[in-house]
Design a protein around this motif. Sequence first.
Motif, PDB file in Angstrom:
ATOM      1  N   SER A 184       5.645 -13.854   5.245  1.00 29.67           N
ATOM      2  CA  SER A 184       4.773 -13.924   6.425  1.00 29.67           C
ATOM      3  C   SER A 184       5.499 -14.519   7.621  1.00 29.67           C
ATOM      4  CB  SER A 184       3.519 -14.747   6.117  1.00 29.67           C
ATOM      5  OG  SER A 184       3.799 -16.136   6.082  1.00 29.67           O
ATOM      6  N   ARG A 185       6.455 -15.388   7.363  1.00 26.31           N
ATOM      7  CA  ARG A 185       7.181 -16.053   8.443  1.00 26.31           C
ATOM      8  C   ARG A 185       8.452 -15.316   8.851  1.00 26.31           C
ATOM      9  NH1 ARG A 185       2.610 -18.173   7.867  1.00 26.31           N
ATOM     10  NH2 ARG A 185       2.324 -20.423   7.827  1.00 26.31           N
ATOM     11  N   GLY A 186       8.685 -14.154   8.241  1.00 27.04           N
ATOM     12  CA  GLY A 186       9.829 -13.325   8.638  1.00 27.04           C
ATOM     13  C   GLY A 186      11.149 -13.730   8.015  1.00 27.04           C
ATOM     14  N   GLU A 187      11.085 -14.396   6.870  1.00 28.00           N
ATOM     15  CA  GLU A 187      12.318 -14.799   6.175  1.00 28.00           C
ATOM     16  C   GLU A 187      13.175 -13.568   5.898  1.00 28.00           C
ATOM     17  OE1 GLU A 187      15.204 -16.614   5.098  1.00 28.00           O
ATOM     18  OE2 GLU A 187      13.543 -18.067   5.065  1.00 28.00           O
ATOM     19  N   GLU A 188      14.460 -13.671   6.229  1.00 28.16           N
ATOM     20  CA  GLU A 188      15.374 -12.555   6.005  1.00 28.16           C
ATOM     21  C   GLU A 188      16.227 -12.736   4.764  1.00 28.16           C
ATOM     22  OE1 GLU A 188      17.507 -11.715   9.610  1.00 28.16           O
ATOM     23  OE2 GLU A 188      15.648 -11.529  10.759  1.00 28.16           O
ATOM     24  N   ALA A 189      16.320 -13.962   4.260  1.00 28.98           N
ATOM     25  CA  ALA A 189      17.103 -14.210   3.048  1.00 28.98           C
ATOM     26  C   ALA A 189      16.348 -13.660   1.837  1.00 28.98           C
ATOM     27  CB  ALA A 189      17.342 -15.710   2.867  1.00 28.98           C
TER      28      ALA A 189
ATOM     29  N   PHE B  26      -3.494 -17.398   2.689  1.00 28.56           N
ATOM     30  CA  PHE B  26      -3.723 -15.958   2.863  1.00 28.56           C
ATOM     31  C   PHE B  26      -4.707 -15.694   3.995  1.00 28.56           C
ATOM     32  CE2 PHE B  26      -2.817 -15.136  -1.949  1.00 28.56           C
ATOM     33  CZ  PHE B  26      -1.480 -15.414  -1.747  1.00 28.56           C
ATOM     34  N   ARG B  27      -5.713 -16.537   4.107  1.00 25.44           N
ATOM     35  CA  ARG B  27      -6.716 -16.359   5.169  1.00 25.44           C
ATOM     36  C   ARG B  27      -6.140 -16.643   6.555  1.00 25.44           C
ATOM     37  NH1 ARG B  27     -10.174 -18.463   1.065  1.00 25.44           N
ATOM     38  NH2 ARG B  27     -11.602 -16.828   0.433  1.00 25.44           N
ATOM     39  N   SER B  28      -5.010 -17.324   6.613  1.00 27.83           N
ATOM     40  CA  SER B  28      -4.386 -17.611   7.910  1.00 27.83           C
ATOM     41  C   SER B  28      -3.515 -16.456   8.393  1.00 27.83           C
ATOM     42  CB  SER B  28      -3.532 -18.883   7.813  1.00 27.83           C
ATOM     43  OG  SER B  28      -2.293 -18.627   7.164  1.00 27.83           O
ATOM     44  N   PHE B  29      -3.224 -15.509   7.526  1.00 28.86           N
ATOM     45  CA  PHE B  29      -2.353 -14.400   7.890  1.00 28.86           C
ATOM     46  C   PHE B  29      -3.072 -13.434   8.825  1.00 28.86           C
ATOM     47  CE2 PHE B  29      -0.065 -14.760   3.511  1.00 28.86           C
ATOM     48  CZ  PHE B  29       0.654 -15.851   3.969  1.00 28.86           C
ATOM     49  N   THR B  30      -2.302 -12.812   9.698  1.00 27.09           N
ATOM     50  CA  THR B  30      -2.854 -11.810  10.606  1.00 27.09           C
ATOM     51  C   THR B  30      -2.655 -10.413  10.021  1.00 27.09           C
ATOM     52  OG1 THR B  30      -0.777 -11.486  11.806  1.00 27.09           O
ATOM     53  CG2 THR B  30      -2.276 -13.248  12.608  1.00 27.09           C
ATOM     54  N   PHE B  31      -3.359  -9.471  10.590  1.00 25.91           N
ATOM     55  CA  PHE B  31      -3.228  -8.080  10.168  1.00 25.91           C
ATOM     56  C   PHE B  31      -1.782  -7.614  10.321  1.00 25.91           C
ATOM     57  CE2 PHE B  31      -3.340  -3.517  11.016  1.00 25.91           C
ATOM     58  CZ  PHE B  31      -4.008  -3.072   9.879  1.00 25.91           C
ATOM     59  N   GLU B  32      -1.131  -8.030  11.401  1.00 24.87           N
ATOM     60  CA  GLU B  32       0.254  -7.621  11.654  1.00 24.87           C
ATOM     61  C   GLU B  32       1.210  -8.159  10.590  1.00 24.87           C
ATOM     62  OE1 GLU B  32      -2.238  -7.100  14.977  1.00 24.87           O
ATOM     63  OE2 GLU B  32      -1.758  -9.029  14.053  1.00 24.87           O
ATOM     64  N   MET B  33       0.956  -9.369  10.117  1.00 26.97           N
ATOM     65  CA  MET B  33       1.819  -9.966   9.099  1.00 26.97           C
ATOM     66  C   MET B  33       1.813  -9.160   7.804  1.00 26.97           C
ATOM     67  SD  MET B  33       1.011 -14.002   9.307  1.00 26.97           S
ATOM     68  CE  MET B  33       1.419 -15.008  10.696  1.00 26.97           C
TER      69      MET B  33
ATOM     70  N   GLY C 244       9.861  -8.325   2.688  1.00 25.79           N
ATOM     71  CA  GLY C 244      10.929  -9.215   2.289  1.00 25.79           C
ATOM     72  C   GLY C 244      11.531  -8.725   0.991  1.00 25.79           C
ATOM     73  N   VAL C 245      12.540  -9.436   0.528  1.00 24.69           N
ATOM     74  CA  VAL C 245      13.184  -9.094  -0.738  1.00 24.69           C
ATOM     75  C   VAL C 245      12.972 -10.257  -1.695  1.00 24.69           C
ATOM     76  CG1 VAL C 245      15.364  -8.577  -1.889  1.00 24.69           C
ATOM     77  CG2 VAL C 245      14.881  -7.607   0.373  1.00 24.69           C
ATOM     78  N   ALA C 246      12.383  -9.954  -2.832  1.00 30.47           N
ATOM     79  CA  ALA C 246      12.162 -10.950  -3.886  1.00 30.47           C
ATOM     80  C   ALA C 246      12.644 -10.356  -5.204  1.00 30.47           C
ATOM     81  CB  ALA C 246      10.681 -11.320  -3.971  1.00 30.47           C
ATOM     82  N   ASN C 247      13.441 -11.115  -5.921  1.00 30.86           N
ATOM     83  CA  ASN C 247      13.982 -10.652  -7.201  1.00 30.86           C
ATOM     84  C   ASN C 247      14.738  -9.333  -7.036  1.00 30.86           C
ATOM     85  OD1 ASN C 247      14.422 -10.995  -9.979  1.00 30.86           O
ATOM     86  ND2 ASN C 247      12.631  -9.785 -10.506  1.00 30.86           N
ATOM     87  N   GLY C 248      15.408  -9.184  -5.907  1.00 28.38           N
ATOM     88  CA  GLY C 248      16.235  -8.003  -5.668  1.00 28.38           C
ATOM     89  C   GLY C 248      15.480  -6.764  -5.242  1.00 28.38           C
ATOM     90  N   ARG C 249      14.172  -6.862  -5.029  1.00 28.12           N
ATOM     91  CA  ARG C 249      13.367  -5.692  -4.661  1.00 28.12           C
ATOM     92  C   ARG C 249      12.557  -5.963  -3.403  1.00 28.12           C
ATOM     93  NH1 ARG C 249      12.696  -2.194  -9.188  1.00 28.12           N
ATOM     94  NH2 ARG C 249      14.606  -2.472 -10.390  1.00 28.12           N
ATOM     95  N   GLU C 250      12.407  -4.941  -2.583  1.00 28.29           N
ATOM     96  CA  GLU C 250      11.622  -5.084  -1.360  1.00 28.29           C
ATOM     97  C   GLU C 250      10.126  -5.053  -1.694  1.00 28.29           C
ATOM     98  OE1 GLU C 250      10.954  -2.126   2.143  1.00 28.29           O
ATOM     99  OE2 GLU C 250      12.783  -3.268   2.583  1.00 28.29           O
ATOM    100  N   ILE C 251       9.376  -5.887  -0.965  1.00 29.57           N
ATOM    101  CA  ILE C 251       7.927  -5.940  -1.153  1.00 29.57           C
ATOM    102  C   ILE C 251       7.287  -6.324   0.174  1.00 29.57           C
ATOM    103  CG2 ILE C 251       7.910  -8.354  -1.920  1.00 29.57           C
ATOM    104  CD1 ILE C 251       5.712  -7.453  -4.005  1.00 29.57           C
ATOM    105  N   SER C 252       6.137  -5.731   0.468  1.00 27.75           N
ATOM    106  CA  SER C 252       5.406  -6.118   1.676  1.00 27.75           C
ATOM    107  C   SER C 252       4.516  -7.315   1.346  1.00 27.75           C
ATOM    108  CB  SER C 252       4.539  -4.952   2.182  1.00 27.75           C
ATOM    109  OG  SER C 252       3.425  -4.754   1.338  1.00 27.75           O
ATOM    110  N   LEU C 253       4.102  -8.014   2.378  1.00 27.84           N
ATOM    111  CA  LEU C 253       3.179  -9.126   2.174  1.00 27.84           C
ATOM    112  C   LEU C 253       1.888  -8.626   1.536  1.00 27.84           C
ATOM    113  CD1 LEU C 253       2.453 -12.090   2.513  1.00 27.84           C
ATOM    114  CD2 LEU C 253       1.782 -11.581   4.877  1.00 27.84           C
ATOM    115  N   ARG C 254       1.370  -7.511   2.024  1.00 28.15           N
ATOM    116  CA  ARG C 254       0.156  -6.906   1.458  1.00 28.15           C
ATOM    117  C   ARG C 254       0.372  -6.559  -0.013  1.00 28.15           C
ATOM    118  NH1 ARG C 254      -1.336  -3.931   5.296  1.00 28.15           N
ATOM    119  NH2 ARG C 254       0.592  -2.754   5.344  1.00 28.15           N
ATOM    120  N   GLY C 255       1.536  -5.989  -0.325  1.00 21.50           N
ATOM    121  CA  GLY C 255       1.853  -5.644  -1.706  1.00 21.50           C
ATOM    122  C   GLY C 255       1.924  -6.868  -2.595  1.00 21.50           C
ATOM    123  N   LEU C 256       2.543  -7.931  -2.082  1.00 24.50           N
ATOM    124  CA  LEU C 256       2.697  -9.157  -2.857  1.00 24.50           C
ATOM    125  C   LEU C 256       1.347  -9.776  -3.212  1.00 24.50           C
ATOM    126  CD1 LEU C 256       4.599 -11.304  -4.027  1.00 24.50           C
ATOM    127  CD2 LEU C 256       4.586 -12.382  -1.788  1.00 24.50           C
ATOM    128  N   ILE C 257       0.442  -9.816  -2.259  1.00 25.16           N
ATOM    129  CA  ILE C 257      -0.879 -10.396  -2.512  1.00 25.16           C
ATOM    130  C   ILE C 257      -1.624  -9.584  -3.572  1.00 25.16           C
ATOM    131  CG2 ILE C 257      -3.136 -10.868  -1.477  1.00 25.16           C
ATOM    132  CD1 ILE C 257      -1.538 -11.607   1.127  1.00 25.16           C
TER     133      ILE C 257
END
Length: 176
Positions: free
Chosen positions: A85-90, A129-136, A141-154
Amino acid sequence: MPITINRPTIEEYPDYYQEYMNLLPEGDILYILEKQAADLRYMFRKISDERAEEAYAEGKWTMKEVLQHLIDSDRIFGYRALCISRGEEAALPGWDEGKYVYNSLANIRPLESLLDEYELTRRSNMAMFRSFTFEMMNNRGVANGREISLRGLIHVMAAHELHHMHILQTRYLKRK
């Protein structure tokens, strides 16, 4: 300001989560996540500490260990959601769930303590989660070597829990 978190497309989460996602009903994901917390507490309402320390088969986790795994998963998925949500690139690391459960010593804790921790962790994530915006929700991001959206993660977080709740119901609680 409450938002609606649309269901992700299959491109928004790793394919190895598809089996879990197939369990997820349609509907408001935030409501589903809140209901899970109530359902889990209800599921454990008549289970003693001793019973919660039993596994359904040799080499399988006990019910307390499954609950600890859900706590750990909530924390990790929550941290990943914060980062994305905060735009982490790592890239965010994976984790060895078996090692986490083993090192948690869940079986020496009172069941009530585990349930309380689970509820606090879930409530904390829900507030975030309730603090997130629609745009977020479109952030990736990449987690465990795979790309995932914030919506997908939730959604994956809820689907993962449904998977384990199903196991608890069918392999642990139907046994006796």
